[in-house]
Design an enzyme around this catalytic site. Structure first.
Site, PDB file in Angstrom:
ATOM      1  CB  CYS A 137      -1.184   0.178   1.340  1.00  0.00           C
ATOM      2  SG  CYS A 137      -2.022   1.280   1.708  1.00  0.00           S
ATOM      3  CB  CYS A 140      -0.079   2.498   3.444  1.00  0.00           C
ATOM      4  SG  CYS A 140      -2.165   1.626   3.351  1.00  0.00           S
ATOM      5  CG  ASP A 141       3.111   1.236   4.041  1.00  0.00           C
ATOM      6  OD1 ASP A 141       2.393   1.495   5.477  1.00  0.00           O
ATOM      7  OD2 ASP A 141       2.945  -0.033   4.488  1.00  0.00           O
TER       8      ASP A 141
END
Ligand code: NAP
Length: 310
Positions: A137, A140-141
């Protein structure tokens, strides 16, 4: 009578945003509701460090906290949950039967909200390096790779938008795709080709993730010539689509070719009293905000079913 023999009005499979919204609506409607979740609340959402597109949180919120809030909100009205893995279901029976690793459960209606997991490349070190350079993701990261070099694998909209997002953060982005053109919509093609820090690796597959304690690079193979080469990178985002969690259905419901449950916006499936909500449903947009909408729609439809409607 054991706890498992109890008859629930509604059993919700999956404790992500669709599942806990269904639980909230069911409990508020006075239905006896149980959520069966595998590990803890949140599903894929719980893995997001920052969610900025779910309204009501002006500073954004991390997915784990949002999941916990959704769960506690449903519990405030009497919804309950069990941590257990669903192994099989009998949905055409009345009552509907759910077989889990901690016993059997029975319900008049079932909401399937089991979501979709990121597809894996299946390389030997992939699982071991999760969180140590390997991720699924980018939104997300991606922020952890500021000023670093990352690779994205895939050629669809997710891979293309991940590469664009990372190009604004990272020093360099490799986009590795096994074909000579992207499957992603055209809107991504030109920006990616023009981005100075994006290198497109066409006709390439990743055959090995090079690593010490973290990812250090990739071995790529040209699928036409068989030639291999190595690239150095600090991170690898695997963006090759998602796999809906529908195996336990064992053919009881019609699925799309990709394995998503066929159900419309009202979440009704081919079996009366069975509803599909969230990412597991065949739909155009898979987001937290569309998952929670499905949860509400599923319970509305379940109430109609319980009242003797269709
Ligand atoms: P997708 O469209 O299914 O694309 C998956 C990509 O990964 C394909 O290019 C595929 O290659 C590649 N792939 C699959 N397995 C692979 C493997 N084992 N090794 C290497 N490559 C592999 O998945 P997605 O990009 O996640 O998109 C899913 C859905 O969400 C789509 O409907 C998409 O339109 C939608 N979406 C939309 C947006 C948007 O901005 N509107 C953003 C994200 C997602 P091949 O091309 O060779 O099959």
């Amino acid at each position: 009578m054991t706890e498992e023999r109890k008859m629930y009005d509604i059993i919700i499979l999956g404790g992500g945003p669709a599942g806990y919204t269904a639980a909230l609506y069911a409990a508020r409607a006075g239905l006896e509701a149980l959520v069966l979740e595998r590990l803890s609340a949140g599903g894929q959402m719980a893995l997001s460090h920052q969610i900025d597109n779910y309204p009501g949180f002006e500073e954004g919120i991390d997915g784990f906290t949002l999941a916990d809030k959704m769960k506690r909100q449903a519990e405030r009205f009497g919804a309950r949950s069990r941590s257990t893995e669903v192994q099989a279901v009998s949905l055409s029976e009345s009552p509907k039967r759910i077989v889990t690793d901690s016993g059997e459960y029975f319900a008049k209606t079932v909401v399937i909200a089991t979501g979709a997991n990121p597809r894996k490349l299946g390389l030997p070190a992939e699982e071991m390096l999760l969180g140590r350079g390997v991720g699924y993701c980018a939104s997300c990261d991606g922020m952890f790779y500021r000023g670093k070099t990352v690779a994205v694998v895939g050629g669809g909209n997710t891979a293309a938008s991940d590469a664009m997002l990372l190009s604004r953060v990272a020093k360099k982005v490799y986009l590795v795709h096994r074909r000579d053109s992207l499957r992603a919509t055209r809107v991504y093609h030109e920006p990616l080709e023009k981005a100075e820090n994006v290198e497109l690796c066409w006709n390439c597959e990743v055959t090995e993730i090079l690593h010490e304690s973290r990812v250090t690079g990739l071995r790529l193979r040209d699928v036409r010539t068989g030639d291999t080469r190595e690239i150095s990178c600090d991170g690898l985002f695997i963006s090759i689509g998602r796999q809906p969690v529908t195996e336990f259905l064992a053919g009881q419901l019609p699925l799309s070719p990709e394995g998503y449950i066929l159900a419309g916006e009202d979440t009704r499936t081919a079996i009366p009293g069975v509803f599909a909500a969230g990412d597991v449903r065949q739909k155009a947009l898979r987001q937290v905000v569309t998952a929670v909408a499905d949860g509400a729609a599923a319970v509305t439809a379940a109430e109609e079913f319980l009242a003797g409607g269709l």
